[in-house]
Design a protein around this motif. Structure first.
Motif, mmCIF file in Angstrom:
data_model
loop_
_atom_site.group_PDB
_atom_site.id
_atom_site.type_symbol
_atom_site.label_atom_id
_atom_site.label_comp_id
_atom_site.label_asym_id
_atom_site.label_seq_id
_atom_site.Cartn_x
_atom_site.Cartn_y
_atom_site.Cartn_z
ATOM 1 N N ASP A 28 -9.901 -43.870 -17.728
ATOM 2 C CA ASP A 28 -8.675 -43.080 -17.808
ATOM 3 C C ASP A 28 -8.920 -41.612 -17.458
ATOM 4 O O ASP A 28 -8.046 -40.956 -16.904
ATOM 5 N N PHE A 29 -10.090 -41.119 -17.814
ATOM 6 C CA PHE A 29 -10.440 -39.721 -17.557
ATOM 7 C C PHE A 29 -11.801 -39.654 -16.893
ATOM 8 O O PHE A 29 -12.656 -40.501 -17.126
ATOM 9 N N ARG A 30 -11.984 -38.586 -16.091
ATOM 10 C CA ARG A 30 -13.257 -38.376 -15.405
ATOM 11 C C ARG A 30 -13.691 -36.931 -15.576
ATOM 12 O O ARG A 30 -12.935 -36.006 -15.260
ATOM 13 N N LEU A 31 -14.907 -36.740 -16.076
ATOM 14 C CA LEU A 31 -15.530 -35.430 -16.241
ATOM 15 C C LEU A 31 -16.795 -35.445 -15.407
ATOM 16 O O LEU A 31 -17.663 -36.300 -15.611
ATOM 17 N N GLY A 32 -16.879 -34.549 -14.434
ATOM 18 C CA GLY A 32 -18.017 -34.556 -13.529
ATOM 19 C C GLY A 32 -18.676 -33.200 -13.403
ATOM 20 O O GLY A 32 -18.111 -32.178 -13.787
ATOM 21 N N VAL A 33 -19.859 -33.219 -12.822
ATOM 22 C CA VAL A 33 -20.666 -32.027 -12.631
ATOM 23 C C VAL A 33 -20.434 -31.462 -11.231
ATOM 24 O O VAL A 33 -20.394 -32.217 -10.247
ATOM 25 N N MET A 34 -20.309 -30.149 -11.161
ATOM 26 C CA MET A 34 -20.169 -29.473 -9.863
ATOM 27 C C MET A 34 -21.368 -29.778 -8.974
ATOM 28 O O MET A 34 -22.482 -29.958 -9.459
ATOM 29 N N GLY A 35 -21.098 -29.838 -7.685
ATOM 30 C CA GLY A 35 -22.170 -30.038 -6.718
ATOM 31 C C GLY A 35 -22.533 -31.487 -6.459
ATOM 32 O O GLY A 35 -23.466 -31.767 -5.707
ATOM 33 N N LYS A 36 -21.820 -32.415 -7.044
ATOM 34 C CA LYS A 36 -22.088 -33.843 -6.837
ATOM 35 C C LYS A 36 -21.018 -34.438 -5.924
ATOM 36 O O LYS A 36 -19.966 -33.845 -5.705
ATOM 37 N N TYR A 37 -21.306 -35.632 -5.411
ATOM 38 C CA TYR A 37 -20.453 -36.240 -4.395
ATOM 39 C C TYR A 37 -20.154 -37.701 -4.692
ATOM 40 O O TYR A 37 -20.915 -38.374 -5.368
ATOM 41 N N LEU A 81 -12.420 -33.622 -5.168
ATOM 42 C CA LEU A 81 -11.758 -34.694 -5.920
ATOM 43 C C LEU A 81 -10.994 -34.126 -7.113
ATOM 44 O O LEU A 81 -9.912 -34.611 -7.451
ATOM 45 N N GLY A 82 -11.539 -33.096 -7.733
ATOM 46 C CA GLY A 82 -10.839 -32.440 -8.836
ATOM 47 C C GLY A 82 -9.553 -31.773 -8.372
ATOM 48 O O GLY A 82 -8.528 -31.823 -9.063
ATOM 49 N N GLN A 83 -9.593 -31.159 -7.190
ATOM 50 C CA GLN A 83 -8.394 -30.516 -6.638
ATOM 51 C C GLN A 83 -7.303 -31.530 -6.339
ATOM 52 O O GLN A 83 -6.125 -31.194 -6.315
ATOM 53 N N LYS A 84 -7.698 -32.787 -6.142
ATOM 54 C CA LYS A 84 -6.734 -33.845 -5.827
ATOM 55 C C LYS A 84 -6.477 -34.749 -7.038
ATOM 56 O O LYS A 84 -5.984 -35.856 -6.900
ATOM 57 N N SER A 85 -6.852 -34.260 -8.218
ATOM 58 C CA SER A 85 -6.628 -34.961 -9.489
ATOM 59 C C SER A 85 -7.392 -36.269 -9.619
ATOM 60 O O SER A 85 -7.049 -37.108 -10.446
ATOM 61 N N ALA A 86 -8.431 -36.460 -8.813
ATOM 62 C CA ALA A 86 -9.267 -37.650 -8.955
ATOM 63 C C ALA A 86 -10.323 -37.443 -10.032
ATOM 64 O O ALA A 86 -10.880 -38.407 -10.550
ATOM 65 N N PHE A 87 -10.617 -36.190 -10.345
ATOM 66 C CA PHE A 87 -11.435 -35.827 -11.508
ATOM 67 C C PHE A 87 -10.559 -34.950 -12.377
ATOM 68 O O PHE A 87 -9.843 -34.081 -11.877
ATOM 69 N N ASP A 88 -10.632 -35.168 -13.670
ATOM 70 C CA ASP A 88 -9.828 -34.376 -14.591
ATOM 71 C C ASP A 88 -10.490 -33.037 -14.884
ATOM 72 O O ASP A 88 -9.812 -32.029 -15.061
#
Length: 166
Positions: A28-37, A81-88
């Motif tokens: 439901d939610f995604r938390l990711g680290v900057m610099g990853k793909y 992906l965050g800018q496109k709401s794919a990462f929260d």
């Protein structure tokens, strides 16, 4: 994971390839680290990505982003992906532990009956199986719950509520 009745959180500290996207977007939610793909190279090797995965990603992310991920096989940064709401949330690697712990604590502190009811309604809309009467029944159950009474009392008493899912 996609059918859980409690919110699920993917905490991603590394790059995601192929089938890992299925796990990522089942949450439901995604938390990711900057610099990853994220990269889904199915078309580069002659595979069709799993149909359920395509459906889920399209429902959650929209067809334009899914086209980019599946049809170009380009690596896409977590920031994009965050800018496109794919990462929260996309945070520096130094913040991932504290941010994930704070988010988990926040989710745990919410009324479980309310959260599970709203999650069920959201998923029914996403999956094109929304039934207004069923959704209203879930909402009415929350409106008659002990958790609502506890939440309102906690506000009056200026304290954190203690929800029991009742």
């Amino acid at each position: 994971i996609a059918s859980l009745t409690v919110p699920s959180l993917a905490i991603v500290e590394g790059d995601v390839f192929g089938g890992g996207a299925e796990l990522l977007f089942s949450c439901d939610f995604r938390l990711g680290v900057m610099g990853k793909y994220l990269k889904i190279p199915a078309a580069a090797v002659g595979l069709c990505y799993p149909v359920d995965g395509i459906q889920r990603m399209t429902q959650r992310l929209g067809s334009a982003l899914v086209r980019k991920l599946l049809l170009t096989t380009e690596s896409v940064s977590f920031e994009e992906l965050g800018q496109k709401s794919a990462f929260d949330w996309v945070v520096p690697s130094t913040d991932i532990e504290a941010d994930s712990e704070a988010l988990i604590a926040r989710l745990r502190g919410l009324a479980p009956l309310s959260v599970s009811s709203m999650l069920a309604i959201i998923k029914s809309v996403e999956e094109d199986r929304f039934d207004r009467a069923d959704a209203q029944e879930l909402a009415d159950t929350c409106s008659q719950s002990k958790d609502l009474s506890e939440g309102l009392l906690a506000i009056r008493e200026k304290r954190a509520p203690t929800f029991k899912g009742e």
